[in-house]
Design a protein around this motif. Structure first.
Motif, PDB file in Angstrom:
ATOM      1  N   LYS A 140       3.435  -2.381  -6.846  1.00  0.00           N
ATOM      2  CA  LYS A 140       3.158  -2.275  -8.087  1.00  0.00           C
ATOM      3  C   LYS A 140       1.858  -1.541  -8.459  1.00  0.00           C
ATOM      4  O   LYS A 140       1.658  -0.954  -9.563  1.00  0.00           O
ATOM      5  N   VAL A 141       0.735  -1.483  -7.434  1.00  0.00           N
ATOM      6  CA  VAL A 141      -0.148  -0.987  -7.613  1.00  0.00           C
ATOM      7  C   VAL A 141      -0.066   0.283  -7.821  1.00  0.00           C
ATOM      8  O   VAL A 141      -0.535   1.324  -8.858  1.00  0.00           O
ATOM      9  N   LEU A 142       0.796   1.230  -6.943  1.00  0.00           N
ATOM     10  CA  LEU A 142       1.313   2.505  -6.804  1.00  0.00           C
ATOM     11  C   LEU A 142       1.956   2.926  -8.113  1.00  0.00           C
ATOM     12  O   LEU A 142       1.692   4.039  -8.707  1.00  0.00           O
ATOM     13  N   SER A 143       2.702   2.145  -8.658  1.00  0.00           N
ATOM     14  CA  SER A 143       3.480   2.525  -9.905  1.00  0.00           C
ATOM     15  C   SER A 143       2.511   2.436 -11.038  1.00  0.00           C
ATOM     16  O   SER A 143       2.929   3.192 -12.056  1.00  0.00           O
ATOM     17  N   ARG A 144       1.364   1.722 -11.092  1.00  0.00           N
ATOM     18  CA  ARG A 144       0.788   1.532 -12.161  1.00  0.00           C
ATOM     19  C   ARG A 144      -0.531   2.481 -12.095  1.00  0.00           C
ATOM     20  O   ARG A 144      -0.840   2.744 -13.207  1.00  0.00           O
ATOM     21  N   ASP A 145      -0.974   2.620 -11.178  1.00  0.00           N
ATOM     22  CA  ASP A 145      -2.315   3.346 -10.816  1.00  0.00           C
ATOM     23  C   ASP A 145      -2.280   4.656  -9.942  1.00  0.00           C
ATOM     24  O   ASP A 145      -3.415   4.948  -9.393  1.00  0.00           O
ATOM     25  N   SER A 146      -1.060   4.965  -9.725  1.00  0.00           N
ATOM     26  CA  SER A 146      -0.942   6.090  -8.889  1.00  0.00           C
ATOM     27  C   SER A 146      -1.576   7.571  -9.025  1.00  0.00           C
ATOM     28  O   SER A 146      -2.032   8.225  -8.345  1.00  0.00           O
ATOM     29  N   GLY A 172      -7.153   2.420  -1.383  1.00  0.00           N
ATOM     30  CA  GLY A 172      -6.056   2.447  -1.728  1.00  0.00           C
ATOM     31  C   GLY A 172      -5.259   1.062  -1.459  1.00  0.00           C
ATOM     32  O   GLY A 172      -6.030   0.343  -0.830  1.00  0.00           O
ATOM     33  N   PRO A 173      -4.303   0.688  -2.135  1.00  0.00           N
ATOM     34  CA  PRO A 173      -3.860  -0.750  -2.097  1.00  0.00           C
ATOM     35  C   PRO A 173      -3.118  -1.177  -0.612  1.00  0.00           C
ATOM     36  O   PRO A 173      -3.490  -2.359  -0.110  1.00  0.00           O
ATOM     37  N   VAL A 174      -2.681  -0.345   0.139  1.00  0.00           N
ATOM     38  CA  VAL A 174      -2.492  -0.153   1.329  1.00  0.00           C
ATOM     39  C   VAL A 174      -3.643  -0.822   2.421  1.00  0.00           C
ATOM     40  O   VAL A 174      -3.255  -1.708   3.109  1.00  0.00           O
ATOM     41  N   MET A 175      -4.447  -0.050   2.315  1.00  0.00           N
ATOM     42  CA  MET A 175      -5.683  -0.461   3.182  1.00  0.00           C
ATOM     43  C   MET A 175      -6.448  -1.800   2.649  1.00  0.00           C
ATOM     44  O   MET A 175      -6.935  -2.521   3.463  1.00  0.00           O
ATOM     45  N   LEU A 176      -6.601  -2.131   1.348  1.00  0.00           N
ATOM     46  CA  LEU A 176      -7.169  -3.104   0.884  1.00  0.00           C
ATOM     47  C   LEU A 176      -6.303  -4.205   1.266  1.00  0.00           C
ATOM     48  O   LEU A 176      -7.074  -5.548   1.535  1.00  0.00           O
ATOM     49  N   CYS A 177      -5.104  -4.369   1.372  1.00  0.00           N
ATOM     50  CA  CYS A 177      -4.314  -5.307   1.709  1.00  0.00           C
ATOM     51  C   CYS A 177      -4.536  -5.624   3.081  1.00  0.00           C
ATOM     52  O   CYS A 177      -4.616  -6.790   3.684  1.00  0.00           O
ATOM     53  N   ASP A 178      -4.624  -4.432   3.990  1.00  0.00           N
ATOM     54  CA  ASP A 178      -4.946  -4.495   5.441  1.00  0.00           C
ATOM     55  C   ASP A 178      -6.182  -5.218   5.768  1.00  0.00           C
ATOM     56  O   ASP A 178      -6.320  -5.887   6.578  1.00  0.00           O
ATOM     57  N   TYR A 179      -7.371  -4.867   4.987  1.00  0.00           N
ATOM     58  CA  TYR A 179      -8.582  -5.571   5.227  1.00  0.00           C
ATOM     59  C   TYR A 179      -8.319  -7.065   4.958  1.00  0.00           C
ATOM     60  O   TYR A 179      -8.960  -7.927   5.816  1.00  0.00           O
ATOM     61  N   PHE A 180      -7.692  -7.500   4.040  1.00  0.00           N
ATOM     62  CA  PHE A 180      -7.463  -9.062   3.593  1.00  0.00           C
ATOM     63  C   PHE A 180      -6.655  -9.396   4.744  1.00  0.00           C
ATOM     64  O   PHE A 180      -6.996 -10.801   5.103  1.00  0.00           O
ATOM     65  N   LEU A 181      -5.805  -8.932   5.244  1.00  0.00           N
ATOM     66  CA  LEU A 181      -4.826  -9.712   6.375  1.00  0.00           C
ATOM     67  C   LEU A 181      -5.637  -9.768   7.708  1.00  0.00           C
ATOM     68  O   LEU A 181      -5.646 -10.845   8.430  1.00  0.00           O
ATOM     69  N   GLN A 182      -6.419  -8.804   7.818  1.00  0.00           N
ATOM     70  CA  GLN A 182      -7.192  -8.839   9.112  1.00  0.00           C
ATOM     71  C   GLN A 182      -8.273  -9.946   8.752  1.00  0.00           C
ATOM     72  O   GLN A 182      -8.749 -10.763  10.047  1.00  0.00           O
ATOM     73  N   ALA A 183      -9.098  -9.975   8.062  1.00  0.00           N
ATOM     74  CA  ALA A 183     -10.020 -10.983   7.907  1.00  0.00           C
ATOM     75  C   ALA A 183      -9.513 -12.342   7.816  1.00  0.00           C
ATOM     76  O   ALA A 183     -10.109 -13.386   8.225  1.00  0.00           O
ATOM     77  N   GLY A 184      -8.398 -12.635   7.314  1.00  0.00           N
ATOM     78  CA  GLY A 184      -7.555 -13.839   7.099  1.00  0.00           C
ATOM     79  C   GLY A 184      -6.760 -14.465   8.388  1.00  0.00           C
ATOM     80  O   GLY A 184      -6.030 -15.269   8.286  1.00  0.00           O
ATOM     81  N   ARG A 185      -6.742 -13.696   9.435  1.00  0.00           N
ATOM     82  CA  ARG A 185      -5.967 -13.867  10.406  1.00  0.00           C
ATOM     83  C   ARG A 185      -6.407 -15.248  11.179  1.00  0.00           C
ATOM     84  O   ARG A 185      -5.330 -15.744  11.894  1.00  0.00           O
ATOM     85  N   SER A 186      -7.416 -15.515  11.084  1.00  0.00           N
ATOM     86  CA  SER A 186      -7.723 -17.010  11.648  1.00  0.00           C
ATOM     87  C   SER A 186      -7.522 -18.291  10.832  1.00  0.00           C
ATOM     88  O   SER A 186      -7.328 -19.232  11.289  1.00  0.00           O
TER      89      SER A 186
END
Length: 740
Positions: A140-146, A172-186
């Motif tokens: 969705k981010v890529l289609s909107r703000d690519s 980029g959205p891929v990296m932003l999602c990855d930061y969030f996943l790693q921060a929330g793994r606990s």
């Protein structure tokens, strides 16, 4: 903290680029891009977590069964506890990604591939659900703000030695999602909760990536990095709103503070404020210059009113609640000066006057509210002008419960509920934090209401940390009191069992003493450790029965043989029991020596009975007083002797108390104690109260509390939301005035 209203501290998450090795030193413009993006991302995460609590609470409220409800409540708790670490972890990963892109590309990147979805160790079906959700978010981010993202990636490649593409761009959205996943793994929550949190991440972080990329591109253009690239078309606010994820039919709708239909909200706001204006009609015209009107009155504009208020705001006194600061009178004096200077009779417009009257009445209620400590009233009184300016600028202040300014006032009042008159509040961290908020608003607030959101977010983080600490101590207090109650119950049971066996009997003094002073401790330990229905408890009581039987006279000739069989096991049980309670070894040895004499005498008595002769008896004592076991430091409570009728008003007030209720107790003529009911111990009937740090400060019986209520020395504090309570009171009074 008197920083600029647009600056938010990044605390420990920030990586000091000056301390980085030369090999990873980033260009200055890239540091600016990084830090500006970090500000936006941090603020977006804070809004995410502020709304997550409300969202999960609403879903718990809608849950169809207790299991789902508990799932959402546990998720709320887990998220509150780990919120700070997730925010910090996100920003740490964000900063680390910039360090990596600044390294020379001499080896393969050591960073883990983005979107490594095994971080949370989900089962395959859960993995699939989350992967699908993440793919959809990124797409969705890529289609909107690519377009804007592509330009940003191109410009970054001019500055860096390592080649980037959109999937490895730190913004980029891929990296932003990855930061969030790693921060929330606990996070230890179920997949359906994780998907909700991801939806919130999309809603509050990814939805505004257009602003993220636009500002980053602007900074790079200003530094001369490929300014010739065609700018991306700006997205309208309405388009951005429409990009926010809409829940499917099967998915509960996520509640937000920003309605999706501004027109409807405007109508609702106007409807509420219109109703208030109708009630305020009779109060109009009371605020005007103190002079003869030379001509027709001319209302001042709202912007001019705000300038006058900003002028007054700089001179708000360091007042106490008892000092009167009449805002309307201050405005009248200013209007008089303005009218004299301009030669025109200037007054406040009707709408603005209604707002002024309403805010003045709200603050009159707040400063008379007995539920607020006086030290807090002195601080809140100084917020009257900032709150008035907010209400002039935004009428939703009166209709929207989640309005940042309104919520900030409520949160401050709630956090300070436990302040007592004995507290050295001027050294208190909470008092100092509230004082900082007041000073910041008086010094910095002109017309940008986002300052309230910033202060609210910071204060919520502070008060949540304080609440977690107090809840931990409070839980320890409850555990200790419940343990004490169990000990009291066990002690009464031991008393009952010993008295049933000893009262009225004539026994050797040494045996009575050991049972009362030593074996009672053995019984207490066994009862607490194993329970009153255990085999161990029955064995300990059997030892009491055997000991008593062994030293009593018996007429049956067969008892001699039983005594011979009984004594070895009895002595072993006694020795093991006394050792388990660490009874004085010297006293134990003395007791066994005396007991041996008693058993010899008993044996000789039995033998003399058989032979028809008599044997001498040891000194005996008749047990005529009940055994009463007291805990260390325990005193007799006279309140327990009082008995009140079941329908006594004091008892009815006590029975309305709930765990979590705040009360104020008049200690003496000078001091009042504020404390919270943390536990009602059913077995002992004790009501346990703690102060706002979670420390026990008061213990009362049900009858004792009822007596305090009858005397009027204790009262329940109203812990409902301050602003809502004030508004309700003002509206009620206005309706009464209008009815007359």
């Amino acid at each position: 903290m008197a920083n600029d209203g647009k600056v938010v501290s990044l605390n420990k998450a920030a990586v000091d680029h000056a301390s980085q090795p030369a090999s990873v030193r980033l260009p200055v413009v890239l540091l600016q891009v990084r830090d500006k993006a970090a500000l936006q991302l941090k603020q977006a995460l804070q809004v995410l977590f502020d709304n997550a609590d409300d969202t999960l609470f609403e879903m718990a409220d809608r849950a169809l069964n207790n299991v789902d409800q508990n799932t959402f409540f546990e998720a709320m708790r887990d998220l509150r506890l780990k919120r700070k670490s997730i925010e910090r972890g996100f920003l740490e990963k964000f900063y680390e990604s910039f360090v990596r892109v600044g390294q020379y590309d001499t080896v393969e990147a050591s960073a883990p591939p983005p979107l490594s979805y095994d971080k949370l160790a989900l089962v395959p079906n859960d993995e699939l659900e989350r992967t699908v959700a993440l793919d959809a978010m990124v797409a969705k981010v890529l289609s909107r703000d690519s377009f804007a993202l592509g330009q940003l990636t191109t410009r970054l490649n001019v500055l860096l030695t390592r080649r980037l593409d959109d999937s490895t761009n730190p913004l980029g959205p891929v990296m932003l999602c990855d930061y969030f996943l790693q921060a929330g793994r606990s996070l230890g929550v179920e997949i359906k909760v994780k998907l909700i949190i991801l939806k919130l991440f999309e809603k509050y972080v990814l939805t505004d990536t257009d602003q993220l990329y636009a500002e980053a591109n602007q900074l790079l253009i200003a530094a001369g990095i490929l300014p010739e690239l065609k700018a991306a078309p700006a997205r309208r606010a309405a388009d951005r709103s429409s990009d926010r994820p809409r829940p499917s039919v099967a998915e509960p709708e996520i509640r937000t503070d920003a309605p999706s239909k501004p027109a409807q909200r405007d109508e609702s706001v106007q409807e509420v404020f219109g109703a208030l204006q109708d009630l305020l009609h009779d109060l109009r015209g009371s605020m005007a210059p103190k002079m003869e009107p030379p001509s027709e009155a001319m209302p001042i504009s709202t912007s001019d009113l705000l300038r006058l208020l900003s002028h007054l705001q700089q001179y708000v006194p360091q007042q106490t609640p008892q000092n009167d600061y009449d805002l309307r009178q201050q405005l009248e004096q200013l209007l008089t000066r303005v009218s004299v200077k301009s030669g025109k009779f200037r007054v406040v417009g009707v709408v603005d006057e209604d707002v002024i009257n309403l805010i003045a009445m709200l603050f009159e209620f707040i400063l008379d509210d007995r539920n607020l400590p006086d030290s807090l009233k002195a601080l809140i009184a100084r917020l009257q002008i900032p709150m008035l300016k907010v209400a002039v600028l935004d009428k939703s202040f009166f209709s929207r419960g989640a309005h940042p300014a309104r919520r900030l006032l409520n949160e401050i009042a709630s956090a300070a509920m436990g302040w007592g008159s004995r507290d050295d509040y001027q050294r208190d961290a909470l008092y100092l934090r509230i004082d900082q908020i007041v000073q910041r608003l008086l010094n910095d607030f002109v017309d940008d209401t986002s300052l309230f959101s910033e202060l609210l977010i910071d204060f919520l983080a502070f008060s949540n940390d304080e609440r977690r600490r107090s809840e931990l101590l409070e839980q320890r207090t409850r555990d200790a009191e419940e343990g004490r109650a169990r000990a009291d119950l066990a002690r009464h049971l031991v008393e009952k069992e010993l008295n049933s066996r000893l009262l009225g009997r004539t026994l050797p003094q040494v045996v009575v003493n050991v049972l009362q002073d030593a074996w009672s401790r053995v019984l207490l330990l066994v009862c607490l450790k194993h329970g009153a229905n255990s085999a161990e408890w029955q064995a300990a009581l059997s030892t009491v029965d055997d000991l008593i039987w062994s030293v009593e006279p018996h007429d049956d000739p067969d008892m001699r043989m039983r005594l011979l069989e009984l004594v070895p096991g009895l002595l072993k049980s006694l020795r093991d029991g006394l050792t388990s309670t660490a009874f004085d070894p010297f006293a134990t040895s003395e007791f066994f020596s005396q007991l041996e004499v008693l058993h010899v005498q008993a044996f000789q008595r039995e033998l003399a009975t058989v032979e028809g002769t008599s044997a001498g008896d040891d000194s005996l004592v008749q047990v005529v007083e009940e055994i009463v076991l007291t805990a260390p430091g325990e005193t007799t409570d006279g309140e327990a002797q009082v008995r009140l009728a079941d329908d006594d008003p004091g008892l009815l007030q006590v029975d309305k108390l709930r765990v979590g209720s705040w009360v104020e107790l008049q200690e003496n003529d000078e001091f009042k104690l504020r404390c919270k009911l943390t536990a009602i111990i059913e077995t002992s009937g004790k009501y346990v109260f703690v102060n706002r740090t979670g420390m026990k400060v008061l213990e009362k019986t049900r009858m004792g509390l009822a007596i305090e209520f009858r005397r009027g020395t204790v009262r329940v504090l109203d812990d409902t939301l301050l602003f809502d309570r004030a508004l309700d009171s003002v509206v009620t009074n206005l309706r009464k005035l209008k009815a007359h």
